[in-house]
Design a protein around this motif. Structure first.
Motif, PDB file in Angstrom:
ATOM      1  N   ARG A  16     -36.093   6.591  29.116  1.00  0.00           N
ATOM      2  CA  ARG A  16     -35.810   5.592  30.146  1.00  0.00           C
ATOM      3  C   ARG A  16     -34.337   5.197  30.142  1.00  0.00           C
ATOM      4  O   ARG A  16     -33.736   4.966  31.191  1.00  0.00           O
ATOM      5  N   LEU A  17     -33.756   5.102  28.957  1.00  0.00           N
ATOM      6  CA  LEU A  17     -32.350   4.717  28.867  1.00  0.00           C
ATOM      7  C   LEU A  17     -31.418   5.770  29.451  1.00  0.00           C
ATOM      8  O   LEU A  17     -30.284   5.465  29.825  1.00  0.00           O
ATOM      9  N   SER A  18     -31.899   6.991  29.531  1.00  0.00           N
ATOM     10  CA  SER A  18     -31.071   8.052  30.106  1.00  0.00           C
ATOM     11  C   SER A  18     -31.037   7.996  31.629  1.00  0.00           C
ATOM     12  O   SER A  18     -30.247   8.702  32.267  1.00  0.00           O
ATOM     13  N   SER A  19     -31.885   7.161  32.218  1.00  0.00           N
ATOM     14  CA  SER A  19     -31.928   7.040  33.683  1.00  0.00           C
ATOM     15  C   SER A  19     -30.669   6.339  34.186  1.00  0.00           C
ATOM     16  O   SER A  19     -30.146   5.420  33.538  1.00  0.00           O
ATOM     17  N   VAL A  79     -33.075  -4.603  32.167  1.00  0.00           N
ATOM     18  CA  VAL A  79     -34.020  -3.543  31.789  1.00  0.00           C
ATOM     19  C   VAL A  79     -33.422  -2.699  30.663  1.00  0.00           C
ATOM     20  O   VAL A  79     -34.104  -2.378  29.679  1.00  0.00           O
ATOM     21  N   ARG A  80     -32.149  -2.351  30.792  1.00  0.00           N
ATOM     22  CA  ARG A  80     -31.484  -1.590  29.731  1.00  0.00           C
ATOM     23  C   ARG A  80     -31.510  -2.382  28.415  1.00  0.00           C
ATOM     24  O   ARG A  80     -31.782  -1.840  27.343  1.00  0.00           O
ATOM     25  N   SER A  81     -31.232  -3.656  28.511  1.00  0.00           N
ATOM     26  CA  SER A  81     -31.237  -4.511  27.321  1.00  0.00           C
ATOM     27  C   SER A  81     -32.615  -4.540  26.670  1.00  0.00           C
ATOM     28  O   SER A  81     -32.751  -4.466  25.448  1.00  0.00           O
ATOM     29  N   ASP A  82     -33.652  -4.640  27.507  1.00  0.00           N
ATOM     30  CA  ASP A  82     -35.008  -4.705  26.963  1.00  0.00           C
ATOM     31  C   ASP A  82     -35.396  -3.399  26.269  1.00  0.00           C
ATOM     32  O   ASP A  82     -36.051  -3.408  25.220  1.00  0.00           O
ATOM     33  N   LEU A  83     -34.984  -2.274  26.825  1.00  0.00           N
ATOM     34  CA  LEU A  83     -35.279  -0.977  26.200  1.00  0.00           C
ATOM     35  C   LEU A  83     -34.565  -0.853  24.856  1.00  0.00           C
ATOM     36  O   LEU A  83     -35.132  -0.359  23.871  1.00  0.00           O
ATOM     37  N   ARG A 136     -42.941   6.100  21.095  1.00  0.00           N
ATOM     38  CA  ARG A 136     -42.371   4.930  21.763  1.00  0.00           C
ATOM     39  C   ARG A 136     -40.850   5.012  21.799  1.00  0.00           C
ATOM     40  O   ARG A 136     -40.220   4.675  22.816  1.00  0.00           O
ATOM     41  N   LEU A 137     -40.275   5.452  20.715  1.00  0.00           N
ATOM     42  CA  LEU A 137     -38.820   5.613  20.701  1.00  0.00           C
ATOM     43  C   LEU A 137     -38.372   6.658  21.718  1.00  0.00           C
ATOM     44  O   LEU A 137     -37.360   6.487  22.409  1.00  0.00           O
ATOM     45  N   ALA A 138     -39.151   7.733  21.826  1.00  0.00           N
ATOM     46  CA  ALA A 138     -38.821   8.779  22.793  1.00  0.00           C
ATOM     47  C   ALA A 138     -38.915   8.232  24.219  1.00  0.00           C
ATOM     48  O   ALA A 138     -38.081   8.566  25.080  1.00  0.00           O
ATOM     49  N   TYR A 139     -39.918   7.397  24.484  1.00  0.00           N
ATOM     50  CA  TYR A 139     -40.052   6.779  25.798  1.00  0.00           C
ATOM     51  C   TYR A 139     -38.826   5.925  26.116  1.00  0.00           C
ATOM     52  O   TYR A 139     -38.261   6.004  27.216  1.00  0.00           O
TER      53      TYR A 139
END
Length: 779
Positions: free
Chosen positions: A144-147, A154-158, A137-140
């Motif tokens: 996603r944050l690297s996008s 969305v960034r905040s939620d990640l 999950r952390l890797a996911y």
């Protein structure tokens, strides 16, 4: 509600609110994708076919969901870029328990509709809830944050998810870092604030709690309980001036029952106590009196009035209220067996400790409460204090010790007990710790008095500058939203054209704009739910209106920043309105649509806006009659021959409507209008030629438009060969049409096609239609 449980609720309210309904089990609210012009794709009618099935099915079954899914999948096959087709697939697949496929469809939708932030947040949560390990999950989240180009929410939620996962693994420093990044990306991330409260030390926790409540209030200013929590927290910090301001605010906005001239009685008492602790005795007395008027049995209010009378030197008033309390508490029996009475027993014990000293009765009452509900902290504390008053110093110390770090009265009693036992140094340490819990109130005064007997001066009261700074940064304008939402929102509905041609889709644009200077939140229990109920009217009387026949969702973005808008373009000619749209082609149809934002139902079953002062928005459009002049019919024929796919589809639907009108005039009572005559045979010939159109989606639309026609033997001869059409889509529509028209007589063909058709989607539809027909008579 505890702060943590509240934070979970608020975080989940970001998720897109899918399907709800008051009139049937499907839900009036139907998934809707953002689109500039849904008519630009010939696949749109397949999505709306599925929507209509849903809206017209009062008690949906699993097979009904499968039927809608078939049409959504068909639309996506024809137009892989049609975002709404995947949204419908995701919804139906989730209903059917096929979560992995539903997530895949939602992922496709999010790629095609990146402006639907709520769907992206929903997808993130669903991906992270699929049983992966913490590391996965952390890797996911990291991936996603690297996008690039991620929306701030969305960034905040990640980051919030990453923080929670790190917290679970014990990496508190990384959890703190990620939570701070979540708040930096979006300051309103309540869940991230909540986690920082969990991670805070005692010194920084108050400011963190204020920030958390501020974020929650910014999203849900209509929730009086949050305002009350803010006031209570400030009260516990002995910031009574600020607390009083928030209590008064809660009193003016509370949606709780208002009686005896104002507010909820418990709130009045809390506010009165704050005034008392701040030394404003007259205002405290007024509020306590109001509380008693609201609830004559409110004993806390009467005990406060005793305290006020003593503080202001009014023995007559003190005596009056004490007599009333004695009479009331005399009814309490320490032999009761009802656990529900434990709190009352504690209250009676408290009275006999501090107002009418009877240590033995106080101990009997509190001990019984402790036996009935061993986990009741109030029973533990008051029992320890009663034992102390009765001289059992050692027993008091043993009972009070576990609660002294968190309960100021327990610290006061334990300190006194330890002094009596000669453990002076330990006692002073306990009293000092208890002193820091709250710097006002009777327990604080008792601790300060006890310390003074040992020549210990009171500790300086903390200024709480960090708390005041956070409180000062809160945008209080948001608190006016519940009473004046219209000052913060502009809801508009427009039709691109004020006139619609017959067979043209009924498309409108809904737009909600944040006109305030602060963000406006969407979601359950937040500022705006985003649901819009749609009604239609085309004349006078109940038979000329569709009431609440459709609902749409504007909750495409969990937060609208100042000046931002959410825009939705949708078809209204679905469900019950589909028959209205297809009928009476030569009659001018004056249509008025009424749109109600955030609907709520009253006790009488009437709908109104849940936003204070929210008025319905009406849009009037005229549907022009079909042109049956020679030039008009030639134009239809030309569109069918040389127009775009979408223009050909409109043409065949217009032709089908005109043919159906002629059938009605021959076979039914007279119409309420007089249609012009035209060359029906020529029109019918041109219409039937569309069954041989070179494009499958046009051939399919021609078949679909025949649902409003009588399927004569001649027409059946023309339609039946389409069951062998080279296009799976044509066969799909032919199966659906012929089942609808022929019923059980079509069973043998359905049985064959459910087994032998080369296309899986056609086989599924045939199987589902077989199920709808039920068992054969011989079975």
């Amino acid at each position: 509600m505890t702060p943590n449980s509240m934070m979970t609720t608020e975080a989940r309210s970001w998720r897109r609110q899918w399907v709800w309904r008051a009139l049937a089990a499907w839900g009036l609210l139907l998934p809707a994708a953002v689109s500039a012009d849904g008519d630009s794709t010939p696949a749109r009618w397949m999505v709306d076919r599925g929507r209509t099935i849903g809206l017209l099915t009062p008690q949906p079954s699993v097979d009904d969901a499968e039927l809608v899914l078939v049409w959504a999948e068909a639309a996506a096959r024809v137009d892989p870029d049609l975002a709404e087709a995947y949204l419908w697939q995701s919804d139906m697949l989730r209903r059917l328990g096929r979560t992995e496929a539903a997530d895949s469809a939602l992922s496709s939708y999010c790629k095609l509709s990146p402006t639907d932030i709520s769907a992206q947040l929903d997808l993130i949560e669903r991906q992270l809830e699929r049983g992966q390990s913490v590391d996965q999950r952390l890797a996911y989240c990291t991936e996603r944050l690297s996008s690039s180009g991620l929306p701030s929410i969305v960034r905040s939620d990640l980051y919030r998810w990453s923080a929670g996962l790190c917290y679970r693994t014990g990496d508190q420093q990384q959890a703190r870092t990620h939570a701070a990044q979540a708040i930096a990306s979006f300051p309103g991330n309540v869940a991230a604030h909540s986690l920082l409260v969990e991670l805070a030390d005692e010194q920084e926790r108050p400011a963190r709690e204020i920030a958390m409540l501020g974020a929650a209030l910014a999203a849900s200013p209509q929730q009086a309980d949050l305002v009350w929590q803010m006031a209570s927290l400030l009260d516990d910090l002995s910031l009574h001036v600020e607390a009083i301001r928030w209590y008064e605010r809660c009193l003016s906005t509370s949606e709780l029952a208002a009686v005896a001239g104002g507010g909820d009685a418990d709130l009045l008492v809390a506010l009165a106590v704050s005034y008392f602790d701040d030394g404003q005795y007259e205002r405290a007395r007024q509020l306590a009196d109001r509380a008693l008027q609201a609830d004559a049995g409110l004993l806390d209010a009467r005990m406060l009035l005793v305290d006020l009378a003593r503080a202001t030197g009014d023995p007559d008033s003190a005596s009056h209220h004490l007599e009333a309390l004695r009479a009331r508490f005399a009814e309490y029996d320490s032999a009761t067996d009802d656990p529900k009475g434990a709190v009352g027993l504690c209250q009676a014990a408290w009275f006999h400790l501090h107002y009418d000293p009877q240590p033995e009765r106080a101990l009997a009452l509190s001990s019984r409460a402790r036996e009935l509900v061993p986990d009741l902290v109030e029973a533990q504390v008051v029992t320890g204090l009663a034992m102390l008053a009765g001289g059992d110093v050692q027993g008091a110390a043993e009972i009070l010790q576990p609660w002294s770090p968190s309960r100021q009265w327990a610290a006061a009693g334990l300190g006194e007990a330890l002094l009596a036992l000669g453990r002076t140094e330990e006692a002073i340490a306990v009293l000092r710790a208890g002193e820091s819990l709250r710097y006002s109130g009777r327990a604080y005064e008792r601790i300060v008095g006890t310390l003074a007997t040992r020549q210990q001066a009171p500790a300086p009261r903390p200024a709480h500058e960090d708390v005041l700074a956070v409180l000062g940064a809160f945008d209080e304008r948001v608190l006016a939203f519940p009473k004046q939402p219209g000052a913060s929102l502009r809801f508009e509905v427009t039709a691109p054209q004020r006139e619609w041609a017959y067979a043209e889709r009924w498309r409108v644009e809904l737009k909600l704009t944040n006109t305030a200077g602060f963000p406006v939140s969407f979601g359950e229990r937040q500022m705006v739910g985003g649901t819009v109920l749609v009604s239609a009217r085309w004349g006078e009387g109940a038979d000329h209106q569709l009431v609440n026949y459709l609902a749409l969702s504007l909750a495409l973005n969990p937060v609208l920043e100042p000046g931002e808008s959410v825009v939705l373009t949708e078809s209204l000619d679905v469900g019950f309105a589909s028959s209205l749209a297809a009928g009476a082609p030569q009659r001018e149809l004056p249509l008025t649509f009424i749109f109600l934002l955030d609907p709520v139902m009253d006790a009488r079953g009437n709908w109104s806006s849940g936003l204070s002062g929210g008025a319905p928005v009406a849009v009037s459009v005229t549907r022009r009659p079909a042109d049956v002049s020679r030039a008009g019919l030639d134009a239809l024929a030309a569109a069918l021959e040389t127009g775009s796919e979408q223009e050909r589809i409109r043409a065949v639907r217009a032709m089908a409507g005109l043919v159906a009108e002629r059938e009605t005039t021959r076979n039914a009572p007279p119409l309420d209008y007089t249609p012009r005559r035209f060359d029906e045979l020529r029109l019918r010939k041109r219409f039937l030629a569309a069954l041989d159109d070179s494009v499958p989606v046009v051939r399919s639309a021609a078949l679909d438009s025949m649902r409003i026609l009588e399927l004569s033997p001649r027409l059946l001869e023309l339609v039946a060969p389409r069951l062998s059409d080279r296009s799976w889509l044509v066969r799909l529509v032919a199966v659906d049409l012929l089942t609808e028209k022929q019923g059980a007589a079509f069973r043998p063909v359905l049985e064959r096609m459910s087994q032998a058709d080369p296309d899986e989607l056609v086989r599924r539809l045939a199987h589902l239609r077989l199920g709808k027909l039920g068992a054969a008579p011989h079975e």
